[in-house]
Design a protein around this motif. Sequence first.
Motif, PDB file in Angstrom:
ATOM      1  N   UNK A 173       0.861  -1.182   0.000  1.00 40.43           N
ATOM      2  CA  UNK A 173       0.000   0.000   0.000  1.00 40.43           C
ATOM      3  C   UNK A 173       0.896   1.231   0.000  1.00 40.43           C
ATOM      4  N   UNK A 174       0.294   2.385  -0.172  1.00 40.39           N
ATOM      5  CA  UNK A 174       1.061   3.622  -0.232  1.00 40.39           C
ATOM      6  C   UNK A 174       1.636   3.975   1.136  1.00 40.39           C
ATOM      7  N   UNK A 175       2.934   4.019   1.203  1.00 44.45           N
ATOM      8  CA  UNK A 175       3.653   4.484   2.386  1.00 44.45           C
ATOM      9  C   UNK A 175       5.108   4.632   1.981  1.00 44.45           C
ATOM     10  N   UNK A 176       5.988   4.825   2.941  1.00 47.95           N
ATOM     11  CA  UNK A 176       7.404   4.955   2.625  1.00 47.95           C
ATOM     12  C   UNK A 176       7.897   3.681   1.947  1.00 47.95           C
ATOM     13  N   UNK A 177       8.707   3.829   0.925  1.00 47.41           N
ATOM     14  CA  UNK A 177       9.254   2.689   0.185  1.00 47.41           C
ATOM     15  C   UNK A 177      10.505   2.200   0.898  1.00 47.41           C
ATOM     16  N   UNK A 178      10.376   1.113   1.669  1.00 51.50           N
ATOM     17  CA  UNK A 178      11.510   0.560   2.401  1.00 51.50           C
ATOM     18  C   UNK A 178      12.137  -0.593   1.626  1.00 51.50           C
ATOM     19  N   UNK A 179      13.415  -0.815   1.856  1.00 52.31           N
ATOM     20  CA  UNK A 179      14.101  -1.945   1.245  1.00 52.31           C
ATOM     21  C   UNK A 179      13.976  -3.174   2.136  1.00 52.31           C
ATOM     22  N   UNK A 180      14.061  -4.343   1.528  1.00 56.83           N
ATOM     23  CA  UNK A 180      14.046  -5.598   2.275  1.00 56.83           C
ATOM     24  C   UNK A 180      15.368  -5.731   3.024  1.00 56.83           C
ATOM     25  N   UNK A 181      15.309  -6.184   4.256  1.00 57.19           N
ATOM     26  CA  UNK A 181      16.534  -6.249   5.058  1.00 57.19           C
ATOM     27  C   UNK A 181      16.581  -7.537   5.867  1.00 57.19           C
ATOM     28  N   UNK A 182      17.789  -7.866   6.351  1.00 61.32           N
ATOM     29  CA  UNK A 182      17.972  -9.065   7.167  1.00 61.32           C
ATOM     30  C   UNK A 182      18.101  -8.749   8.648  1.00 61.32           C
ATOM     31  N   UNK A 183      18.014  -7.475   9.017  1.00 62.38           N
ATOM     32  CA  UNK A 183      18.189  -7.025  10.390  1.00 62.38           C
ATOM     33  C   UNK A 183      16.818  -6.805  11.025  1.00 62.38           C
ATOM     34  N   UNK A 184      16.399  -7.740  11.879  1.00 62.28           N
ATOM     35  CA  UNK A 184      15.060  -7.645  12.451  1.00 62.28           C
ATOM     36  C   UNK A 184      14.925  -6.451  13.388  1.00 62.28           C
ATOM     37  N   UNK A 185      16.006  -6.098  14.093  1.00 60.89           N
ATOM     38  CA  UNK A 185      15.950  -4.949  14.999  1.00 60.89           C
ATOM     39  C   UNK A 185      15.716  -3.659  14.221  1.00 60.89           C
ATOM     40  N   UNK A 186      16.429  -3.505  13.107  1.00 64.49           N
ATOM     41  CA  UNK A 186      16.233  -2.308  12.293  1.00 64.49           C
ATOM     42  C   UNK A 186      14.832  -2.280  11.697  1.00 64.49           C
ATOM     43  N   UNK A 187      14.332  -3.441  11.294  1.00 66.17           N
ATOM     44  CA  UNK A 187      12.977  -3.505  10.747  1.00 66.17           C
ATOM     45  C   UNK A 187      11.953  -3.073  11.797  1.00 66.17           C
ATOM     46  N   UNK A 202      -0.187  10.855   7.141  1.00 66.80           N
ATOM     47  CA  UNK A 202      -0.912  10.224   6.041  1.00 66.80           C
ATOM     48  C   UNK A 202       0.011   9.376   5.196  1.00 66.80           C
ATOM     49  N   UNK A 203      -0.361   8.103   5.019  1.00 64.86           N
ATOM     50  CA  UNK A 203       0.507   7.167   4.310  1.00 64.86           C
ATOM     51  C   UNK A 203       0.742   7.581   2.864  1.00 64.86           C
ATOM     52  N   UNK A 204      -0.283   8.112   2.197  1.00 68.13           N
ATOM     53  CA  UNK A 204      -0.123   8.513   0.796  1.00 68.13           C
ATOM     54  C   UNK A 204       0.882   9.650   0.667  1.00 68.13           C
ATOM     55  N   UNK A 205       0.847  10.589   1.595  1.00 62.70           N
ATOM     56  CA  UNK A 205       1.797  11.694   1.576  1.00 62.70           C
ATOM     57  C   UNK A 205       3.222  11.174   1.795  1.00 62.70           C
ATOM     58  N   UNK A 206       3.356  10.194   2.678  1.00 61.99           N
ATOM     59  CA  UNK A 206       4.681   9.629   2.956  1.00 61.99           C
ATOM     60  C   UNK A 206       5.231   8.911   1.724  1.00 61.99           C
ATOM     61  N   UNK A 207       4.362   8.252   0.968  1.00 62.21           N
ATOM     62  CA  UNK A 207       4.794   7.575  -0.249  1.00 62.21           C
ATOM     63  C   UNK A 207       5.476   8.549  -1.192  1.00 62.21           C
ATOM     64  N   UNK A 208       4.933   9.752  -1.273  1.00 67.56           N
ATOM     65  CA  UNK A 208       5.477  10.760  -2.169  1.00 67.56           C
ATOM     66  C   UNK A 208       6.753  11.381  -1.632  1.00 67.56           C
ATOM     67  N   UNK A 238       4.437  18.038   3.963  1.00 71.44           N
ATOM     68  CA  UNK A 238       5.576  17.285   3.442  1.00 71.44           C
ATOM     69  C   UNK A 238       5.106  16.634   2.146  1.00 71.44           C
ATOM     70  N   UNK A 239       5.409  17.261   1.025  1.00 72.20           N
ATOM     71  CA  UNK A 239       4.842  16.786  -0.243  1.00 72.20           C
ATOM     72  C   UNK A 239       5.832  16.709  -1.387  1.00 72.20           C
ATOM     73  N   UNK A 240       7.027  17.265  -1.241  1.00 73.17           N
ATOM     74  CA  UNK A 240       7.964  17.326  -2.370  1.00 73.17           C
ATOM     75  C   UNK A 240       8.354  15.913  -2.806  1.00 73.17           C
TER      76      UNK A 240
END
Length: 855
Positions: A173-187, A202-208, A238-240
């Motif tokens: 869904x729309x939110x920050x685009x995170x990378x897949x990671x192997x560190x459970x603590x960081x996740x 707002x998740x949609x705003x964060x996606x942008x 926060x929209x840029x």
Amino acid sequence: MVSRTRTRVAGSRSPAGGSQRHGSSRAGSVVQRSSPSSQSTRSFASAPRGVAGLADSALALQRTVGNAATAVLMRDVVAPPTPAVAHTTAELDAMKLGEFHEFARGQADWSTNPAIAAADRRALIKVLEWYRADQSLGTTASEMTVSATRATNLTPQVRARLARYSAAAAKSHDTVDLTVKDDVTKAIDQGEVLEAVEPALGAAQLKTSMREAHVDRLITERGLANLLAYHQACHPSFEASGGEDFDDYFTMRYAEGNDPVALKAGLTTVHNFHRFEKAALTGLTTNLGKVPGAQPAALILHSSHDHNAAFHRDPNLTALITRPSFLTLLVEGEPSLEAIQGDVARLGRQFGRRGKITEIMVAGHGESRSIELAGDPTARGGGASQNIDLEHNKARSTKFLNALLANMEHSPQARFVLNGCLTASVAVNTPLAANPAAADAQIRTALATQPSLAAYTADLARRQGMDPNAFVGASGSFGQVGLVDPAHGDQMSIISAGDDQLVNPDKFEYVRHGINPTGAVRAVVECWVRDEARTRAKMTERITELAGATGLQQVLIRTLYTLALADGSLGGIQRLSKAAEPTEELTSDNECKRGGLSSAGALTWVDAAVAPGLFPTLLGGGVTDRAAHAALVVNQAWAFNVPARRGAFLDEVARFTCNDLLDFVDPRMLLGGLTPAAMMGEAGHEAGRLRMALLVLRSSAGAGAADPDAVAHLVGLLGAGPRFPAAAGLAPAIAGFTNEDAVLRMIGHDPDAAPAPVAADPLAPPPAPTPNVDLDGDGTNDFYVTPMTRVAGVTAFSGLRVRDHPDLGATVIKVLDRGIDVDVIGSSGRWYAVDLDNRTRFMHQSWLRLARVSA
């Protein structure tokens, strides 16, 4: 889950210790009603257990009860026995979650190993149960280790935060685009940030606007509370699309040490503090302490809308604010035109000479008849209605402009500047008639009746007795430019070193020297009506001057002018001016993304008659500053209307991963010539078709119904195998996007499901799954169950019989009381395989209820 008794031994009774309802046909009953199917079941259960014997029984059953019944009865047919694999706790802890899942798929009864201590066993089951409950974890958590995951204890809070991380990394869904990671603590840490900022911003705003680096910076700086306090107190936007808003927030808060919450007490008319340099905010605070009326007052009315950060931390704005000869104030981010109007009147009375303001600048993204100003930019519909807009909000905009002018001095120093793109250009938006003469008349009428915002405001000023020459607008688009004119007493203005004719009222000079393609071709339309010969001469001079140019905007002007002169009609030139708008930002990957000014959707506006003359030049080798994805979006827009361009589009698609394509190819936009059926049916271009099938599949499956053309294409690539062949190229296409198991599930080939029990030949034995449980504990796997990891509660009123095989005629091992919880490790037909006393046993599903995933 609700606390209940969970046991492997306690609470059970011997086989003679009671029964369920007498006469019931349910699984645990003492007396069974006879039926053909139950007779067949008992007969089949007594048949030889070897594969050959079972196959013989199957053939006999097929002849008597038919294929459908045989399919049910053959569920416990398995391939020849295989060695059982047992791992110690330490070995399981060392595995990655994906490896643990795969091991437990092939050895479903792994938890029956008596060498695993009870506490470790419980924790390991909890990890596997959690991992299997959310399919996205197969993509986002597979590289995390078992030991690190179970060390978190997977509390409800941890699960919730990992779910936030996983949804972001899986892009579900729309939110920050995170990378897949192997560190459970960081996740977990990233999930904690999302848990706080998604509801607030707002998740949609964060996606942008938010990037993973910003999430990590909040973790490093322990800055989450500061960000939320800023949002609560100041209501910033926060929209840029390039992440600049959050970049600037960190600069303000941690590099400059500015606390916006503290600043808000004095600068009440500012909301987006992060978008201004520290020196500008300090200057505004200083100006508030100056003697009112001692100097001419200047007021900047600044938009809260800024999708591409064009106005962010502008040093020219800082220079304007800190001019010693003016008392300059700022109104920024207000929710409505009326709120701004009230601010202007109040500040004029408080700080102006004789209660009037000398200079006003409106700063925001502009167009011919509008400029962004007020409202919430995250609610585009509501925000747009708060702009100065002569097309959609004319009465309100006129009232607002008149109010501004009424609060201004009528003096030689008075100045009104529209610091926005194209506000002095004239755009003809009327749909043109097919007849050239009628189109010519439409354009001439529009030029006469639809003045630019700058011209309209100047006319309002003239009616109030002000000098219309004091009003400044721009003929083209521009970036950050000088705003102080030292040649005229440091008054506010727009001064572009690279586009020196930008604010010149003489449009012929912008035809000759302008650097913005849209503004230049609009100026051609205006000038063509007034003096065609002079306009042609200016255009020819400009074409000659740009003969060796390689920059996209220069090449675009040269090409558009050449096409316009060749066309020679006012309607043709107007179509070219419309083509300039979406193409001039092809130097920016941010603008090429979905929703951007040069996205594929925007490029479909280019008239089909214009595209063949324009697009090849933009795609050619003569352009040196084209964005990396420019050819992708241009070919996508072209193929939208021209089927012959599909192959070129698919070739561009093949250059990128699906993860990268997400931002530039929107499956929901695939209409016209880009339907899934058309894309899947295009001959050749296998790599591109694969990626398009995956994009369409994910989008359609997310909406609830997998697209049949995408499914058919991928099933064809899968062939007869359980996995995609390497030659299909799936792995590079889905890197960072999804995993193969998820693709298989979406096309109906769940890798965890048992193989189809009946072969294509109705008289042939069914394909045999590889055994994955050791029923008799002799170290050899001799039975197959569909793997699962859940907890189930006994619901039988008078005890549920536990059997050694999934069969009503099988031996009863124990009777479990109502309310007992058991660990389910798999299923076989209508039976659950359970872990009981370090052995695999079976209980009928009728008297078990699966609980929600345990906490």
